[in-house]
Design a protein around this motif. Structure first.
Motif, PDB file in Angstrom:
ATOM      1  N   ASN A 181       0.831  -1.212   0.000  1.00  0.00           N
ATOM      2  CA  ASN A 181       0.000   0.000   0.000  1.00  0.00           C
ATOM      3  C   ASN A 181       0.860   1.254   0.000  1.00  0.00           C
ATOM      4  O   ASN A 181       0.570   2.241   0.689  1.00  0.00           O
ATOM      5  CB  ASN A 181      -0.951   0.000   1.198  1.00  0.00           C
ATOM      6  CG  ASN A 181      -1.863  -1.219   1.213  1.00  0.00           C
ATOM      7  OD1 ASN A 181      -2.271  -1.701   0.157  1.00  0.00           O
ATOM      8  ND2 ASN A 181      -2.157  -1.734   2.393  1.00  0.00           N
ATOM      9  N   GLY A 182       1.958   1.204  -0.767  1.00  0.00           N
ATOM     10  CA  GLY A 182       2.830   2.361  -0.927  1.00  0.00           C
ATOM     11  C   GLY A 182       3.877   2.537   0.139  1.00  0.00           C
ATOM     12  O   GLY A 182       4.723   3.434   0.033  1.00  0.00           O
ATOM     13  N   LEU A 185       0.594  -6.238  -7.484  1.00  0.00           N
ATOM     14  CA  LEU A 185      -0.285  -7.381  -7.277  1.00  0.00           C
ATOM     15  C   LEU A 185      -1.212  -7.098  -6.099  1.00  0.00           C
ATOM     16  O   LEU A 185      -0.880  -6.292  -5.222  1.00  0.00           O
ATOM     17  CB  LEU A 185       0.506  -8.665  -7.012  1.00  0.00           C
ATOM     18  CG  LEU A 185       1.406  -9.161  -8.146  1.00  0.00           C
ATOM     19  CD1 LEU A 185       2.825  -8.644  -7.966  1.00  0.00           C
ATOM     20  CD2 LEU A 185       1.421 -10.685  -8.204  1.00  0.00           C
ATOM     21  N   ILE A 186      -2.345  -7.774  -6.081  1.00  0.00           N
ATOM     22  CA  ILE A 186      -3.300  -7.659  -4.989  1.00  0.00           C
ATOM     23  C   ILE A 186      -3.291  -8.955  -4.191  1.00  0.00           C
ATOM     24  O   ILE A 186      -3.374 -10.049  -4.769  1.00  0.00           O
ATOM     25  CB  ILE A 186      -4.723  -7.382  -5.505  1.00  0.00           C
ATOM     26  CG1 ILE A 186      -4.741  -6.153  -6.404  1.00  0.00           C
ATOM     27  CG2 ILE A 186      -5.691  -7.206  -4.330  1.00  0.00           C
ATOM     28  CD1 ILE A 186      -4.333  -4.881  -5.716  1.00  0.00           C
ATOM     29  N   ARG A 223      -6.848  -7.606   0.252  1.00  0.00           N
ATOM     30  CA  ARG A 223      -6.872  -6.476  -0.683  1.00  0.00           C
ATOM     31  C   ARG A 223      -5.676  -5.542  -0.537  1.00  0.00           C
ATOM     32  O   ARG A 223      -5.670  -4.453  -1.132  1.00  0.00           O
ATOM     33  CB  ARG A 223      -8.190  -5.694  -0.592  1.00  0.00           C
ATOM     34  CG  ARG A 223      -9.418  -6.533  -0.901  1.00  0.00           C
ATOM     35  CD  ARG A 223     -10.700  -5.711  -0.882  1.00  0.00           C
ATOM     36  NE  ARG A 223     -11.867  -6.573  -1.046  1.00  0.00           N
ATOM     37  CZ  ARG A 223     -12.342  -6.986  -2.221  1.00  0.00           C
ATOM     38  NH1 ARG A 223     -11.732  -6.605  -3.344  1.00  0.00           N
ATOM     39  NH2 ARG A 223     -13.411  -7.762  -2.273  1.00  0.00           N
ATOM     40  N   ASP A 224      -4.651  -5.925   0.227  1.00  0.00           N
ATOM     41  CA  ASP A 224      -3.418  -5.145   0.235  1.00  0.00           C
ATOM     42  C   ASP A 224      -2.821  -5.124  -1.167  1.00  0.00           C
ATOM     43  O   ASP A 224      -2.835  -6.143  -1.879  1.00  0.00           O
ATOM     44  CB  ASP A 224      -2.397  -5.740   1.205  1.00  0.00           C
ATOM     45  CG  ASP A 224      -2.614  -5.299   2.641  1.00  0.00           C
ATOM     46  OD1 ASP A 224      -3.381  -4.354   2.863  1.00  0.00           O
ATOM     47  OD2 ASP A 224      -2.010  -5.922   3.540  1.00  0.00           O
ATOM     48  N   ARG A 225      -2.277  -3.960  -1.546  1.00  0.00           N
ATOM     49  CA  ARG A 225      -1.604  -3.833  -2.840  1.00  0.00           C
ATOM     50  C   ARG A 225      -0.095  -3.992  -2.623  1.00  0.00           C
ATOM     51  O   ARG A 225       0.515  -3.228  -1.863  1.00  0.00           O
ATOM     52  CB  ARG A 225      -1.905  -2.491  -3.494  1.00  0.00           C
ATOM     53  CG  ARG A 225      -1.204  -2.289  -4.854  1.00  0.00           C
ATOM     54  CD  ARG A 225      -1.669  -1.023  -5.538  1.00  0.00           C
ATOM     55  NE  ARG A 225      -3.069  -1.141  -5.927  1.00  0.00           N
ATOM     56  CZ  ARG A 225      -3.479  -1.670  -7.077  1.00  0.00           C
ATOM     57  NH1 ARG A 225      -2.601  -2.157  -7.948  1.00  0.00           N
ATOM     58  NH2 ARG A 225      -4.772  -1.723  -7.354  1.00  0.00           N
ATOM     59  N   LEU A 226       0.508  -4.989  -3.276  1.00  0.00           N
ATOM     60  CA  LEU A 226       1.920  -5.289  -3.139  1.00  0.00           C
ATOM     61  C   LEU A 226       2.653  -4.851  -4.404  1.00  0.00           C
ATOM     62  O   LEU A 226       2.206  -5.145  -5.515  1.00  0.00           O
ATOM     63  CB  LEU A 226       2.141  -6.794  -2.933  1.00  0.00           C
ATOM     64  CG  LEU A 226       1.885  -7.393  -1.542  1.00  0.00           C
ATOM     65  CD1 LEU A 226       0.525  -7.049  -1.001  1.00  0.00           C
ATOM     66  CD2 LEU A 226       2.079  -8.903  -1.580  1.00  0.00           C
ATOM     67  N   THR A 227       3.776  -4.150  -4.222  1.00  0.00           N
ATOM     68  CA  THR A 227       4.565  -3.675  -5.356  1.00  0.00           C
ATOM     69  C   THR A 227       5.966  -4.246  -5.271  1.00  0.00           C
ATOM     70  O   THR A 227       6.644  -4.105  -4.250  1.00  0.00           O
ATOM     71  CB  THR A 227       4.625  -2.134  -5.373  1.00  0.00           C
ATOM     72  OG1 THR A 227       3.294  -1.609  -5.417  1.00  0.00           O
ATOM     73  CG2 THR A 227       5.394  -1.643  -6.580  1.00  0.00           C
TER      74      THR A 227
END
Length: 315
Positions: A74-75, A97-98, A87-91
């Protein structure tokens, strides 16, 4: 499976519509190398970039494996294992990816963060007396060349998981994972309990040595793994936001770990760490002088083998 037919936990690469199920085993490697469960085709992603671990409580945590471009949830950059929520957003590099998982059965929500940190820090940056332990897997480069990447990822993930549990149980305030090394921090903000915490750091090293030497019984490794460890006590800048410590005391702890190779010993202590033990003779530690990278003059240190450390702790 979830009611919708999806795996209980998975990663979703949205732009490609790809699902990476997290259903078999306890850890899953993420990277662009062969053998990674989550294989991402991008030069911005390291060959072995990160790891997702399923922990004993059933929650999932993300571990950065010293990747060049880092991991973000999540940034926010991941510097210590980060518990994931639905639903965490992984970069990873330039790949997003979600993370999806079934709701926690007790609350209807994802499992809460049960991080390995045992105490918060009031200020984001504060100078504190600390004891720093650095443990490194010996001959890790050779290991990377002798086992498949999926086995390597499973090895690193299992090692990190077990080392983190040991350090947390022994009162470490924070643990940081750097490639094939772990740094653990004990805080002494009022100058008390230093002796007790140094003893805890010794017990931590001893337990890590034991679990490391037994990993080849669990995983298909060519033989027992070995470690080296350095422990240093002194002032450091504690970063509560990153849950880590920085400064000369930390740098010296890494140099002490490196010195174990030169000395042919398993564990090397800095002068103040040894002094805080207040040992009477006979001691398992022997005095040595070593030249540490970045220091003009040789440093007095105290070193021992893991066999002698075990005997000392058994007394």
């Amino acid at each position: 499976m979830s009611p919708g037919g999806e795996p209980e936990a998975y990663l979703l690469l949205e732009r490609a519509g790809r699902h990476f199920p997290l259903v078999s085993g306890q850890s899953w490697a993420i990277g662009r190398g062969e053998g990674c469960v989550v294989m991402l085709d991008s030069r911005a992603v390291s060959r072995l970039h990160a790891l997702i671990q399923r922990r004993d409580g059933g929650d999932y945590a993300l571990v950065d494996l010293g990747s060049r471009n880092g991991c973000f949830v999540n940034g926010q950059r991941v510097s210590v294992p980060r518990v994931l929520h639905d639903r965490d957003r992984l970069t990873f590099g330039d790949q997003d990816l979600i993370f999806r998982t079934a709701p926690h059965p007790d609350t209807g929500e994802s499992a809460p963060d049960t991080s390995t940190r045992n105490a918060p820090t009031a200020a984001l940056h504060a100078l504190s007396l600390t004891t720093i332990m650095v443990v490194d897997i010996r001959d890790f480069t050779g290991l990377t060349q002798s086992v498949p990447e999926d086995v390597l990822a499973q090895t690193v993930g299992t090692w990190f998981l077990r080392v983190g549990k040991i350090a947390h149980r022994q009162g470490s305030w924070a643990q940081k994972y750097i490639g094939d090394a772990v740094m653990a921090v004990w805080l002494h903000p009022d100058g008390s309990n230093v002796n007790a915490d140094v003893m805890r750091s010794l017990r931590t090293v001893n337990e890590i040595q034991t679990v490391t030497s037994e990993l080849h019984n669990l995983l298909p490794l060519p033989g027992p793994l070995r470690i080296g460890a350095g422990i240093n006590t002194g002032p450091a800048v504690v970063d509560g936001g990153e849950n880590t410590a920085i400064g000369e005391t930390v740098n010296a702890a890494f140099r002490l770990e490196t010195a174990t190779k030169e000395l042919g010993m398993g564990l090397v202590l800095g002068e103040r760490t040894y002094a805080e033990l207040r040992l009477s003779h006979p001691s398992p530690f022997v005095p040595r002088e070593v030249s540490l990278k970045g220091y003009d003059l040789p440093r007095a240190v105290w070193a021992t083998s893991f066999e002698k450390l075990q005997s000392f702790l058994d007394l």
